[in-house]
Design a protein around this motif. Sequence first.
Motif, mmCIF file in Angstrom:
data_model
loop_
_atom_site.group_PDB
_atom_site.id
_atom_site.type_symbol
_atom_site.label_atom_id
_atom_site.label_comp_id
_atom_site.label_asym_id
_atom_site.label_seq_id
_atom_site.Cartn_x
_atom_site.Cartn_y
_atom_site.Cartn_z
ATOM 1 N N PRO A 27 3.342 84.850 62.081
ATOM 2 C CA PRO A 27 2.315 84.250 60.603
ATOM 3 C C PRO A 27 1.187 85.371 60.708
ATOM 4 O O PRO A 27 0.862 85.360 58.967
ATOM 5 C CB PRO A 27 2.416 82.721 61.375
ATOM 6 N N GLU A 28 1.175 85.887 61.556
ATOM 7 C CA GLU A 28 -0.944 86.655 61.258
ATOM 8 C C GLU A 28 0.079 87.843 60.721
ATOM 9 O O GLU A 28 -0.319 88.776 59.989
ATOM 10 C CB GLU A 28 -1.222 87.114 62.146
ATOM 11 N N PHE A 29 1.561 88.404 60.148
ATOM 12 C CA PHE A 29 1.699 89.612 60.014
ATOM 13 C C PHE A 29 1.783 89.698 58.608
ATOM 14 O O PHE A 29 2.397 88.456 57.824
ATOM 15 C CB PHE A 29 3.346 89.828 60.418
ATOM 16 N N ALA A 30 1.635 90.624 57.556
ATOM 17 C CA ALA A 30 1.591 90.178 56.165
ATOM 18 C C ALA A 30 2.502 90.062 55.486
ATOM 19 O O ALA A 30 4.051 91.074 56.143
ATOM 20 C CB ALA A 30 0.711 91.151 55.282
ATOM 21 N N THR A 31 3.111 89.115 54.913
ATOM 22 C CA THR A 31 4.333 88.685 53.787
ATOM 23 C C THR A 31 5.460 89.716 53.793
ATOM 24 O O THR A 31 6.438 90.047 54.234
ATOM 25 C CB THR A 31 4.270 87.750 52.868
ATOM 26 N N ASN A 32 4.626 90.438 53.130
ATOM 27 C CA ASN A 32 5.472 92.122 52.687
ATOM 28 C C ASN A 32 5.603 93.111 53.976
ATOM 29 O O ASN A 32 7.422 93.376 53.249
ATOM 30 C CB ASN A 32 4.547 92.866 51.378
ATOM 31 N N PRO A 92 2.632 76.968 66.984
ATOM 32 C CA PRO A 92 3.404 75.912 65.687
ATOM 33 C C PRO A 92 2.632 76.005 64.559
ATOM 34 O O PRO A 92 2.837 75.116 63.846
ATOM 35 C CB PRO A 92 3.151 74.935 66.995
ATOM 36 N N CYS A 93 1.430 76.045 64.805
ATOM 37 C CA CYS A 93 -0.083 76.145 63.967
ATOM 38 C C CYS A 93 -0.993 76.888 63.687
ATOM 39 O O CYS A 93 -1.057 77.113 64.370
ATOM 40 C CB CYS A 93 -0.451 74.078 63.866
ATOM 41 N N PRO A 94 -1.832 76.961 62.875
ATOM 42 C CA PRO A 94 -2.985 78.552 63.053
ATOM 43 C C PRO A 94 -3.798 77.626 64.073
ATOM 44 O O PRO A 94 -4.473 78.934 64.721
ATOM 45 C CB PRO A 94 -4.135 77.572 62.141
ATOM 46 N N PRO A 129 0.474 68.550 74.531
ATOM 47 C CA PRO A 129 -0.230 67.821 74.887
ATOM 48 C C PRO A 129 -0.911 68.107 76.045
ATOM 49 O O PRO A 129 -0.941 68.488 76.389
ATOM 50 C CB PRO A 129 1.038 67.063 76.633
ATOM 51 N N GLY A 130 -2.383 66.897 75.481
ATOM 52 C CA GLY A 130 -3.499 66.801 76.234
ATOM 53 C C GLY A 130 -4.648 67.949 75.442
ATOM 54 O O GLY A 130 -5.798 67.956 75.231
ATOM 55 N N TYR A 131 -4.281 67.945 73.775
ATOM 56 C CA TYR A 131 -5.021 68.664 72.654
ATOM 57 C C TYR A 131 -4.730 67.923 71.374
ATOM 58 O O TYR A 131 -3.619 67.030 71.448
ATOM 59 C CB TYR A 131 -4.476 70.440 72.729
ATOM 60 N N THR A 132 -6.226 68.129 70.704
ATOM 61 C CA THR A 132 -5.606 67.717 69.232
ATOM 62 C C THR A 132 -5.674 68.229 68.309
ATOM 63 O O THR A 132 -6.054 70.241 68.379
ATOM 64 C CB THR A 132 -7.099 66.950 69.643
ATOM 65 N N CYS A 133 -4.769 68.746 67.759
ATOM 66 C CA CYS A 133 -4.745 69.380 66.394
ATOM 67 C C CYS A 133 -5.347 69.678 65.588
ATOM 68 O O CYS A 133 -5.882 68.464 65.105
ATOM 69 C CB CYS A 133 -3.039 69.632 65.756
ATOM 70 N N GLY A 150 -0.873 70.576 55.048
ATOM 71 C CA GLY A 150 -0.692 71.894 54.378
ATOM 72 C C GLY A 150 -1.070 73.137 54.976
ATOM 73 O O GLY A 150 0.174 74.109 54.383
ATOM 74 N N ARG A 151 -2.242 73.289 55.838
ATOM 75 C CA ARG A 151 -2.626 74.187 56.177
ATOM 76 C C ARG A 151 -1.491 74.569 57.253
ATOM 77 O O ARG A 151 -1.013 75.714 57.822
ATOM 78 C CB ARG A 151 -3.596 74.222 56.916
#
Length: 495
Positions: A305-310, A347-349, A356-360, A365-366
């Motif tokens: 997901p970090e690649f530019a959309t174009n 899975p997210c930014p 498990p064991g970590y808080t997102c 929306g992000r």
Amino acid sequence: MAAIACVHAALLRGVEAVPVTVEVSPGGGMPGFSFTGSVEGAVSESAARVRCALGHCGYEIPRARLNINLVPGDVRKSGTGFDLPIAVAVLVATRQIPPRVADEALFVGEVGLEGQVIPTRGTTAYALLAADMGVKLVASADAAYAPTPGAEALGLACISQLKAGLEGLRPLNAYEAGPGAGPRRPDQLDFADVRDQEIAKRAMVIAAAGRHGMLMVGPPGSGKSMLAKRLPSILPPLTDEERAEALLIHSVAGQPIDDIAAGIRPFRSPHHSISLGGLVGGGRPVLPGELSLADKGVLFLDELPEFATNVLQSMRQPMEDKEVRIVRVDGVFSFPCDFQLVAAANPCPCGHLGDPGYTCTCSPGRVLAYQNKIGGPLMDRIDVVCDVARPSERSVIRGGEGMGSAEMFELVVNAREFRGWREALEEGPAGPGGARFGPGAMELFEGYAGRLRLGGRAIVRIARVARTIADLAEHPLVEQDDIVEALGFRSRARL
């Protein structure tokens, strides 16, 4: 007394070498070189290099004005590879070397001020052209070169060697074509080093056996990159045809060809900051991008997901056509790009959604915006999606036994051989994804498709993966267990 001389040369267009004729003729005016034929700066600069090299190697520097024309004149000539044919044409025109030298070979190479011949990219393409023309290729003795069917290549270290013609030149040193990588080379990474990821390894085997596009989703440190970098260790070696195509692309791009010549499939892993031209190809001169350099091998996109959309969306058509077409004012350049896509994503930014064991810390929306950056059209071209969980501390510290590259390689090779045997015996129309279903399997698939509201593309993808799983188990028909496992690796609407 000088005479008109014509020497065979070439220029690169895409992955092909196009013939060019270098003509030299004496003319009136101040001593020097006068260029015509749509030449660019690097070609014009060859005048100074060639004059200095001729004097250093004991040749007589022409004291007349020489007109140098590169035919055809409507095609732009660039690069330093014309130095050697220009030097040869000048020597033939001034009768300092035998005229037959110009008729026997195609010359490519840059000339240094001391007369040394410096390698240029594209030696393999030039060798193929020389073979088609029925002449020898003369290039730098240090040029990267692999055996080319029908071609005879000679190495030239310094232009002073031309005084005796081509008879004293030795064949160009070539990389020996090896039998391939096999299950694992001593310097190659092994899947046995990856702990507590047997499901992901199974997904890798399925992807390798069927050449499926694959996406791994998991938190940072779960081993996604480790898994992807070990995929070449379970892929069969390049066939002769695949090796020839990959060698041609890497030679044109000026990339090392050692591993390709040994039959090892390419593995390309560009950074997510790569530009559109770097991925697809382009520039001046037009060079192949990462898509083409991964031809017959693996293209790994980490942090997808970090690649530019174009940049991501530019992959869609090349993946379908197996070819990149770059249109410029001076023509269309084509590069093959038949690669296997493997990607990894968080899975997210912040990377800890569902870990498990970590808080997102990301808002819904992000998270949605981050996951949607990949885009549906690209996801449609990925058959296998695998969740990669963080391995337990106990398994990392104490270690454990799991599938290694040798065992996985054997599974992949056996599955591909079984597929070849099966396809040779099959008759009549097949179902979606080329699958033929056993008793109860079709009814089971229809039931899942209805409950999960699968669309046409999803059905074809799942059937294709199920057929590969059946090949791994050596099932002539797709069975119920194959369908169930394929559904476990189905693509999701979001990551």
